[in-house]
Design a protein around this motif. Sequence first.
Motif, PDB file in Angstrom:
ATOM      1  N   ILE A 100      42.055  39.389  44.252  1.00  0.00           N
ATOM      2  CA  ILE A 100      42.682  40.750  45.125  1.00  0.00           C
ATOM      3  C   ILE A 100      41.758  41.936  44.868  1.00  0.00           C
ATOM      4  O   ILE A 100      41.180  42.164  43.878  1.00  0.00           O
ATOM      5  N   VAL A 101      41.878  42.620  45.972  1.00  0.00           N
ATOM      6  CA  VAL A 101      40.937  43.628  46.206  1.00  0.00           C
ATOM      7  C   VAL A 101      41.786  44.802  46.229  1.00  0.00           C
ATOM      8  O   VAL A 101      42.738  44.958  46.836  1.00  0.00           O
ATOM      9  N   ILE A 102      41.356  45.999  45.269  1.00  0.00           N
ATOM     10  CA  ILE A 102      42.495  47.214  45.408  1.00  0.00           C
ATOM     11  C   ILE A 102      41.216  48.095  45.496  1.00  0.00           C
ATOM     12  O   ILE A 102      40.259  48.237  45.168  1.00  0.00           O
ATOM     13  N   PHE A 103      41.413  48.704  46.673  1.00  0.00           N
ATOM     14  CA  PHE A 103      40.601  50.031  47.056  1.00  0.00           C
ATOM     15  C   PHE A 103      41.219  51.292  46.437  1.00  0.00           C
ATOM     16  O   PHE A 103      42.265  51.757  46.508  1.00  0.00           O
ATOM     17  N   LEU A 104      40.216  52.021  45.835  1.00  0.00           N
ATOM     18  CA  LEU A 104      40.181  53.298  45.215  1.00  0.00           C
ATOM     19  C   LEU A 104      39.710  54.436  45.997  1.00  0.00           C
ATOM     20  O   LEU A 104      38.615  54.231  46.754  1.00  0.00           O
TER      21      LEU A 104
END
Length: 106
Positions: free
Chosen positions: A98-102
């Motif tokens: 899963i990709v979480i953009f900060l």
Amino acid sequence: MSVLAELRRRSRAIGLPALGACVLAYFAYHTVQGDRGLLALMRLSNEAEKAQLALDRLRGERLSLEHRVSLLDKRSLDLDMLEERLRLDLQKLRENEIVIFLPNQS
């Protein structure tokens, strides 16, 4: 006539010290306010201090980048660093990730 003679005599007595005071005031003013005066010296030393801080920061960044590049050297390859670079450059993920953009913290 005596008044004019008295004025001439007093002007000679006052003229030279007044001229000396004016010359002294001129040099004193330019010692503080001039292009190479004390205020310019303080301004230049502040700029030099800021430039030194920027140089130190850039040297730290360079050392960090050199360290990261050395981890990618083929003689001592760090597999975690290689995987990180491949994922960033190719933008590939595994199926279960899963990709979480900060937000950028610049």
